[in-house]
Scaffold this active site. Structure first.
Site, short mmCIF file in Angstrom:
data_model
loop_
_atom_site.label_atom_id
_atom_site.label_comp_id
_atom_site.label_asym_id
_atom_site.label_seq_id
_atom_site.Cartn_x
_atom_site.Cartn_y
_atom_site.Cartn_z
N TRP A 322 0.83 -1.21 0.00
CA TRP A 322 0.00 0.00 0.00
C TRP A 322 0.86 1.25 0.00
CZ3 TRP A 322 -0.56 4.23 3.22
CH2 TRP A 322 -1.70 5.00 3.04
N HIS A 323 2.00 1.20 0.69
CA HIS A 323 2.85 2.37 0.80
C HIS A 323 3.63 2.66 -0.48
CE1 HIS A 323 2.13 1.85 5.14
NE2 HIS A 323 2.45 3.12 5.24
N GLY A 324 3.85 1.66 -1.31
CA GLY A 324 4.59 1.92 -2.53
C GLY A 324 4.77 0.67 -3.37
#
Length: 471
Positions: A322-324
């Protein structure tokens, strides 16, 4: 539009003043138009993307509520979720998955048949996608009624103070506030402005200053020794915290000045004494989202040990992704998952010792320092542009070069001292605001923050003669 820009300052002043002069029934329209402008400053055409998901979820919510049987309600929910996840995957992860497929096919002498796509990532896509999904899920579960007012629902997704960096809201907390008549409250205005100022201090003075130092180190990792990277890793922990929480504070404060309360997203996470506690303090709106909509539906703690470990790893793997869109983010997530599993196993074995540990201040301090170091090492994966860079950093830290000297080519001694002072002010402020959350305390730390911000802007500490000892 960046929060730390003159453009946003002008935008905020115009929107907020106009908001309080308008009748209550027209305020949502002002906020919606303002939020659309805020979003379109980056890439105007991307308003069509968020508009598509808004229409899908608005219709889905009403249809789910009216559906007569559970299979139909579930089908409508799936359509809504697939639409949201599909947009997110295409814009954020298509090239990543396509690249992984290409590497896999390359082993057999083939290449991916799909072309790589060059495009900018829509701002706040991960945030407003998760917020939109929480709405349809809550309507499906019967925890919230479908929003019939299309403008209000659109504002729920696009509300500019939490559009870019959260917090990720639930419909139960925010939708009713858009319907409510808000009377002007000077205390809320003052509190909101103070929170915005603290957020700006964290973002501009601490995070941006640290970013310059850290970027230099990671630009040429092989030229740094282990001790330098050890210090850099600790500094990055504060950079990412001040960057993320500072942005969130500005958004929460901006909403508060209009009488709208958003959930708090950070609660001094580096004072945590366990990984579980860290995740209950760090990016709390995301942590609770994964808990309520992924971990618990997978079985949560109600299953056996093996399945519980599997659930934890799935959640943290997806959290990392989700973060990258990078393998480094996935490993960062898995690293935290492994730490949490080890912690759960340790707690189940040493249950009887936990009361003794809680009452011993030395052990509690040791736990806090240990968790901070573990989290800081995990951030190395998060910050590294690729796995090779991360491996270089870890190799240097755990080698003989750890006992070398700090590379002052990255930053002057004065700047390092000033940075340390900023971090101390931050830690004291965050701690005191928990213990003594009074107006005078807020005013005191606001004054200190503004003083240091002024020193930063005018480059006071850039003067080599300002501090009498040199490095």
């Amino acid at each position: 539009m960046l929060y730390n820009s003159l453009q946003f300052l002008l935008f905020y002043i115009i929107i907020t003043i106009t908001y309080w002069y308008l009748p209550n029934k027209h305020r949502y329209l002002l906020l919606l138009i303002g939020s659309c402008y805020f979003y379109m400053v980056f890439v105007p055409s991307y308003i069509l993307i968020i508009g598509f998901t808004i229409v899908i979820d608005y219709i889905a919510g009403i249809c789910i509520e009216k559906a007569a049987n559970k299979p139909l309600r579930k089908l409508l929910l799936i359509i809504s979720l697939v639409s949201n996840i599909g947009v997110l995957v295409f814009f954020k992860y298509f090239n990543f998955f396509n690249g992984a497929l290409d590497h896999l096919l390359h082993l057999s002498g083939h290449h991916t048949p799909f072309p790589f796509v060059t495009m900018l990532l829509p701002i706040g896509l991960s945030f407003h996608t998760f917020q939109a999904m929480s709405y349809t899920i809550e309507v499906y579960r019967g925890n919230h009624k479908a929003e019939k007012h299309f403008g209000i629902y659109s504002l729920y997704v696009m509300f500019y103070p939490q559009l870019v960096a959260g917090p990720i809201e639930r419909p139960q907390n925010i939708l009713w506030q858009f319907h409510k008549n808000h009377d002007f409250d000077f205390e809320k205005l003052k509190s909101g402005l103070m929170q915005m100022a603290f957020g700006l201090f964290k973002k501009v003075v601490i995070a941006d200053r640290l970013a310059g130092i850290i970027d230099k180190a990671y630009a040429d990792p092989k030229s740094q020794n282990g001790f330098t990277f050890f210090i850099i890793s600790l500094l990055y922990s504060f950079q990412i915290y001040c960057d993320f929480s500072g942005y969130t504070d500005i958004g929460i404060g901006a909403a508060k000045t209009m009488g709208i309360k958003l959930v708090e997203n950070f609660n001094v996470p580096y004072l945590s004494r366990s990984i579980g506690e860290f995740w209950s303090r760090w990016h709390m709106s995301l942590s609770t989202w994964f808990r309520d909509y992924l971990y618990i539906p997978l079985g949560g703690n109600r299953v056996g040990t093996a399945r519980r470990c599997f659930n934890i790893m799935v959640v943290f793997l997806i959290s990392g992704l989700w973060h990258g869109a990078n393998w480094t983010f996935m490993i960062w997530g898995l690293f935290h998952g492994v730490l949490l599993m080890i912690e759960n196993a340790k707690n189940s074995i040493f249950k009887k010792m936990r009361l003794v540990i809680r009452s011993n201040p030395f052990i509690r301090l040791t736990q806090t320092i240990s968790i901070f170091l573990l989290v800081s090492f995990a951030w190395i994966f998060f910050r590294s542009p690729d796995l090779h860079t991360a491996s270089v950093v870890f190799a240097e830290i755990f080698s003989k070069s750890f006992f070398g000297k700090f590379n002052f080519a990255l930053v002057s001694g004065n700047m390092l001292c000033f940075t340390a002072l900023l971090i101390v002010v931050l830690l004291v402020k965050e701690r005191f605001m928990l213990v003594i959350p009074t107006a005078n305390t807020r005013l005191f730390f606001l004054s200190i923050s503004l003083l240091l911000m002024t020193c930063y802007i005018f480059g006071v500490f850039d003067n080599k003669e300002f501090i009498y000892f040199q490095f």
